[in-house]
Write a protein that holds these residues in place. Structure first.
Motif, PDB file in Angstrom:
ATOM      1  N   LYS A 264       0.879  -1.190  -0.103  1.00  0.00           N
ATOM      2  CA  LYS A 264       0.019  -0.074   0.053  1.00  0.00           C
ATOM      3  C   LYS A 264       0.968   1.181  -0.024  1.00  0.00           C
ATOM      4  N   ILE A 266       0.706   5.048   1.087  1.00  0.00           N
ATOM      5  CA  ILE A 266      -0.190   5.775   2.132  1.00  0.00           C
ATOM      6  C   ILE A 266       0.300   7.239   2.036  1.00  0.00           C
ATOM      7  N   ILE A 296      -2.722  -0.890   8.198  1.00  0.00           N
ATOM      8  CA  ILE A 296      -3.324  -0.668   6.833  1.00  0.00           C
ATOM      9  C   ILE A 296      -3.002  -1.748   5.670  1.00  0.00           C
ATOM     10  N   GLU A 299      -5.861  -3.878   5.742  1.00  0.00           N
ATOM     11  CA  GLU A 299      -7.092  -3.226   5.158  1.00  0.00           C
ATOM     12  C   GLU A 299      -7.919  -2.900   6.372  1.00  0.00           C
ATOM     13  N   PRO A 301      -9.381  -0.129   8.562  1.00  0.00           N
ATOM     14  CA  PRO A 301      -9.176   1.250   8.880  1.00  0.00           C
ATOM     15  C   PRO A 301      -9.223   1.685  10.328  1.00  0.00           C
ATOM     16  N   ILE A 326     -10.272   8.219   6.748  1.00  0.00           N
ATOM     17  CA  ILE A 326      -9.477   7.286   5.751  1.00  0.00           C
ATOM     18  C   ILE A 326     -10.345   6.985   4.513  1.00  0.00           C
ATOM     19  N   ASN A 327      -9.344   7.343   3.376  1.00  0.00           N
ATOM     20  CA  ASN A 327     -10.010   7.520   2.170  1.00  0.00           C
ATOM     21  C   ASN A 327     -11.228   8.168   2.038  1.00  0.00           C
ATOM     22  N   VAL A 344     -15.497   2.378   4.793  1.00  0.00           N
ATOM     23  CA  VAL A 344     -14.060   2.494   4.462  1.00  0.00           C
ATOM     24  C   VAL A 344     -13.708   1.469   3.301  1.00  0.00           C
ATOM     25  N   MET A 346     -10.610  -0.137   1.181  1.00  0.00           N
ATOM     26  CA  MET A 346      -9.338  -0.012   1.323  1.00  0.00           C
ATOM     27  C   MET A 346      -8.711  -1.069   0.349  1.00  0.00           C
ATOM     28  N   VAL A 351      -3.866   4.606  -0.293  1.00  0.00           N
ATOM     29  CA  VAL A 351      -4.664   5.012   0.841  1.00  0.00           C
ATOM     30  C   VAL A 351      -4.264   6.245   1.416  1.00  0.00           C
TER      31      VAL A 351
END
Lengths: 384, 384
Positions: A264, A266, A296, A299, A301, A326-327, A344, A346, A351
């Protein structure tokens, strides 16, 4: 084309034999002028590799005619003999290209605490000198890779007729201020060393200084900007600064995208901070929270870990007025439960965590990545 | 026996039903006196859980008659309603045991940002009150476990006739200053709150403050010391302070040994520092270097990563005078290659890294652990 996108530069990347793997490991970038103006930014680590100590001295003169870079060995913590190796490398470049060794910058990357195999490195310089070309930018970018899975180049061309291009390497030890990285930027615009320095520091502050993969600062970080003036154009300074920033941001984003073992990317946006400095401090603290980075990766949140990280800083905020998204989903409002965390999504690679401090008008963004089992594997077996 | 090793204390651990797993999740410790003197140390995190805010107030009075602790939920970032839940928990204990709620400390551990299930927690208090016994220390230690694989207790008895005992929980988020931990220490010695506070702060400074598993500071860290005076003995203060330190060090060592996913316990000894503060700063910085922690996991004596970490501190040292030993082999001398790294045996669970700064006479030791794929797995799936 990277470092050869701008006129006045030649480059090469060759296999000297420094790496056991037999992949390219030595790059050479030459500025054919007419100008040799240059600027550099180096690691803040107080344990500095020999090539950093050498190149810092070179850059004090504000002129660089060539840069020689090797992967396969950092030449850090190698004592006086390691420094002699760097010196000998610069002398070899000077001899091959009829340059002044005091204007040859050196950069190295790889394992710390191991001497470079000069018996293959020096012949590698000769080989690279013979392969220099105005289309060698890509080969150079390939030769500086270590655990990078892809090579990284970027360029911007101004309607005014000048170009800024560059290459970068770095996948691990992306760090506090400069990440583990070697970056060479070139331009055919006509600027003096002081103007280059201002543009480079301004760009670095909000790009390479705003990526933090694992909080570990390298002994070898080096970012150089060389100007040939081959376009004959004196650029508008603001436009030039923005072009350097654009190329730097592009390369920095590529570095994070290729961070060791990451799944990811971020982006941490801190808003509503009292000062930009506090916004950066909060973003960096969040970016270094291993528990959050694991969440994260899963996935999850887990906004509580964001708050726990913010709570360890000295930034101005009231714990009961912190908001976290988050997002785009504000899962935390006023320091407590906000919107439903199940909203959320993810699933994507990117992210975005937004932390609103409700303490002012300043903001900052910083890129990091998740913490994964692959990172552990890659870094537990790296030297063996 | 932990918290019931000292005379004057009863404890219980029960399954209230807070945890979905059905394992014990609520503990009660009661001081039957004659003294109720107490001291406490709490997380430095500015985002503090409701029970921390509550217990800080309780401890200001210097008297604690009971401590109620739950696992299965941290009651952190839960807003005013979360604080009401803590208050209601203390009131319930007070009601069951005919105590003053203002002398009931509360501690919670588990997920952040989730309200506690008061419908099962309050009946759990009633259940625990009915099971209180002078041999309940072990049951209490079991009930405060979260991801701990074993429960942790320790005790020391003085020839003078008094005892210090305690229990601890904590396996993840072991942190900057206090680790993620709940610790209750009890003694039947006769001391006032001020003397307890001095002994507790002195012990914490060199034990719980010197373990750092993953650099993440909890919102809930709590260390309490309760004195019943049931032995009737007023202890020698120095001997008492040493006993509290011994029990604290024992529990701290148990916390590191049970850190999430760890396969190596790492002691970092910094010697030759200009000041103890600088020694601690260097040790903590080394302990938080993810790259080094991965290397240790891979049994790789990668001393370069130790130097790179030291280089990011502001401690007094000359990079060319740093010496580093791993398990007694001085692999780095004068900032460069020392003894053969192949001589280092890292097969055991315990690894000692010695960093000699050659800058003075001060020293400090700090415990941490390696970074493993198991840590990533445990913390990426924790809330799901």
């Amino acid at each position: 084309m990277g470092v050869t996108a701008a006129k006045g530069f030649r480059a090469a990347g060759v296999t000297a034999g420094i790496k056991a793997s037999g992949t390219p490991d030595l790059a050479l970038v030459v500025n054919d002028g007419p100008s040799l103006a240059a600027a550099g930014v180096f690691t803040f680590n107080r344990v500095k590799a020999a090539p950093v100590l050498w190149s810092e001295q070179v850059l004090k003169g504000g002129r660089v005619s060539a840069v020689v870079l090797n992967s396969g060995g950092a030449n850090a913590c190698t004592g006086p003999l390691g420094f002699q190796d760097t010196h000998a490398t610069a002398e070899k470049v000077a001899e091959e290209l009829k340059l002044n060794a005091g204007e040859v910058a050196v950069a190295s990357t790889g394992l710390i605490g191991v001497r470079l195999p000069m018996d293959v490195l020096l012949p590698g310089v000769t080989l690279a000198a013979g392969e220099l070309s105005a289309t060698g930018g890509e080969a150079a970018a390939i030769a500086i890779k270590t655990t990078d899975t892809v090579h990284k180049t970027a360029q911007v061309t101004s309607p005014a007729g000048w170009t800024v291009g560059g290459m970068a390497k770095g996948a691990g030890m992306l760090a506090p201020s400069l990440a583990t990285m070697l970056v060479v930027l070139t331009t055919d615009a006509d600027l003096d060393a002081a103007a280059l320095d201002a543009a480079l520091r301004g760009a670095t502050r909000t790009t390479f200084d705003r990526i933090d993969s694992d909080g570990c600062a390298s002994t070898n970080d080096t970012v150089l900007l060389l100007a040939s003036a081959a376009s004959g154009v004196v650029p508008d300074e603001a436009e030039f600064a923005e072009a350097v920033r654009t190329v730097s941001a592009d390369l920095a984003r590529q570095l994070i995208a290729d961070a060791e073992g990451a799944s990811k990317d971020i982006r941490i946006d801190v808003t509503g901070a009292a000062t930009e400095e506090e916004a950066v401090d909060v973003a960096r603290t969040i970016s270094r929270n291993n528990l959050l980075k694991c969440a994260i990766h899963g996935e999850d949140p887990n906004w509580g870990r964001v708050l726990a990280a913010i709570g360890t800083t000295t930034a101005t905020f009231d714990p009961n007025e912190l908001d976290v998204a988050i997002n785009g989903v504000w899962v935390c409002r006023n320091g407590s439960v906000g919107e439903d965390r199940d909203l959320v999504d993810m699933a994507g690679r990117e992210v975005v965590i937004t932390a609103h401090l409700n303490a002012g008008e300043a903001s900052a963004s910083l890129w990091t990545n998740d913490l994964t089992a692959d990172y552990v594997h890659e870094n537990s077996a790296y030297s063996t």
